[in-house]
Design an enzyme around this catalytic site. Structure first.
Site, short mmCIF file in Angstrom:
data_model
loop_
_atom_site.label_atom_id
_atom_site.label_comp_id
_atom_site.label_asym_id
_atom_site.label_seq_id
_atom_site.Cartn_x
_atom_site.Cartn_y
_atom_site.Cartn_z
N THR A 125 -11.58 -5.64 -0.92
CA THR A 125 -11.27 -6.76 -1.81
C THR A 125 -12.46 -7.70 -1.96
O THR A 125 -13.28 -7.81 -1.04
CB THR A 125 -10.06 -7.53 -1.24
OG1 THR A 125 -9.97 -8.80 -1.89
CG2 THR A 125 -10.19 -7.78 0.25
N LYS A 157 -9.95 -7.46 6.43
CA LYS A 157 -10.49 -6.49 5.46
C LYS A 157 -12.01 -6.36 5.63
O LYS A 157 -12.57 -5.26 5.54
CB LYS A 157 -10.15 -6.92 4.03
CG LYS A 157 -8.69 -6.86 3.66
CD LYS A 157 -8.11 -5.45 3.66
CE LYS A 157 -8.64 -4.57 2.55
NZ LYS A 157 -7.98 -3.23 2.56
#
Ligand code: NAD
Ligand code: TYD
Length: 339
Positions: A125, A157
């Site tokens: 992301t 992430k």
């Protein structure tokens, strides 16, 4: 070609499975999903009738289970969508984000290394870059922008990205990483902004807007994301990161007003609520690397994508009504009542 798609019962993973079934007749697809609150087998109903598709329920962080799955299938490609994905939930309960997003990715990387997978693609992301100031519209995230995370979600992430890239450098595992901006489209779980606006507005319920609604997100229609990932798997250079985004920046309040106007609902539904802790101000992707190297360009403009999305929610009421009438109710009350 045998491809493992993890997290395929969620929003983007399911759209990716349908994209592959329509566009890659040579692929045999296996979906591994834990079916958390965000995973929904009804989403995969049409895929389950296709004999090129198999579903397996399991946890990517369960090493024994993952090892057996890889032993029983000779996967050529692994695409890892499986994640805890909601920033607000990560603020309440960071632990599960660390387990799934970091430990889970590590277990998939080890199995991919052990069983000789030819491409491991990590779906990441733009949130790993942190945020950009609202008054510097000349600034964009490039692949060289330093990682600078804000939430437990983005930190988990970013950790997974670093681990993935370390497996390339250390073990020569053929990996790629993509970092995409905010997606919207069919099968989006109604805790996220756009489906939350649509489903609540359709029920004439208030729309909670954090702070003043001036934070900016860079919206991409989910099919454009799926296409970009497919191109990276086909032609992307090993060990590389590709940013994906379509220069579609909008303030949250603009997005809310656009959806209300499509639905012909009054702006009086808008309710300003307490801001999110650590709320990132602006995301904006520079997609020039993926355009230059792979020829990817986004095909769906926001004005048509948002109309298609609203239509999908109108035509698939049972899909989202089943969700909002289930345990989601408790989540919503806990997060929003007295906010
Ligand atoms: P989602 O929450 O809709 O779906 C996640 C899926 O992963 C669910 O089906 C869930 O059951 C499954 N899952 C969760 N934990 C698991 C585990 N331990 N083992 C196996 N399966 C598990 O998420 P999404 O919006 O579809 O996002 C998919 C991926 O794309 C995530 O990695 C996310 O970080 C990334 N991403 C999302 C966006 C966005 O706008 N939604 C943007 C960029 C990147
Ligand atoms: P979200 O869909 O949660 O995605 P992300 O946090 O990953 O960008 O939120 C998008 C934007 O909308 C973000 O700035 C937070 C804001 N937001 C609201 O104003 N109200 C809401 O109820 C939600 C869920 C989000």
């Amino acid at each position: 070609m045998k491809i493992l798609v993890t997290g395929g019962a969620g929003f983007i993973g399911s759209n990716f499975i349908y994209y592959l079934l329509d566009n890659r007749p040579e692929y045999e697809i296996v979906c591994l999903d834990k079916l958390t609150y965000a995973g929904n087998l009804k989403t995969l109903k049409k895929a389950l009738n296709n004999d090129r598709f198999t579903f397996t329920k399991g946890d990517i962080a369960d090493r024994d289970f993952v090892d057996k799955l890889f032993q029983n299938n000779q996967f050529d490609i692994v695409v890892n969508f499986a994640a805890e994905s909601h920033v607000d939930r990560s603020i309440e309960h960071p632990d599960i984000f660390l387990r799934t997003n970091i430990i889970g990715t590590a277990s998939l990387l080890d199995a991919s290394k052990k069983y000789g997978v030819k491409r491991f693609h990590q779906v990441s992301t733009d949130e790993v870059y942190g945020d950009l100031p609202l008054d510097r519209t000349d600034l964009f995230f490039t692949e060289e922008t330093p990682i600078h995370t804000s939430s437990p979600y983005s930190a988990s992430k970013a950790s997974a990205d670093l681990l993935t890239l370390a497996y390339f450098r250390t073990y020569k595992l053929p990996v790629t990483v993509s970092r995409c901006s905010n997606n919207y489209g069919p099968y989006h779980f109604p805790e996220k902004l756009i489906p939350l606006i649509i489903t609540r507005a359709l029920n004439d319920e208030s729309i909670p807007v954090y702070g003043q609604g001036l934070n900016v997100r860079d919206w991409l229609y989910v099919e454009d994301h799926c296409k970009a990932i497919t191109m990276i798997i086909d032609k992307g250079r090993e060990g590389e990161i590709y940013n994906i985004g379509g220069h579609n920046e909008k303030t949250n309040i603009d997005v809310v007003k656009t959806v209300l106007s499509i639905l012909n609902k009054p702006e009086s539904l808008i309710t300003y609520v307490k801001d999110r802790a650590g709320h990132d101000l602006r995301y904006a992707i520079d997609p020039s690397k993926i355009s230059r190297e792979l020829g990817w360009i986004p095909e769906t403009r926001f004005d048509s994508g948002i109309k298609k999305t609203v239509e999908w929610y109108l035509e698939n009421r049972t899909w989202w009504q089943d969700i909002i009438n289930g345990e989601y109710k408790d989540y919503y009350n806990k997060m929003y009542i007295n906010r």
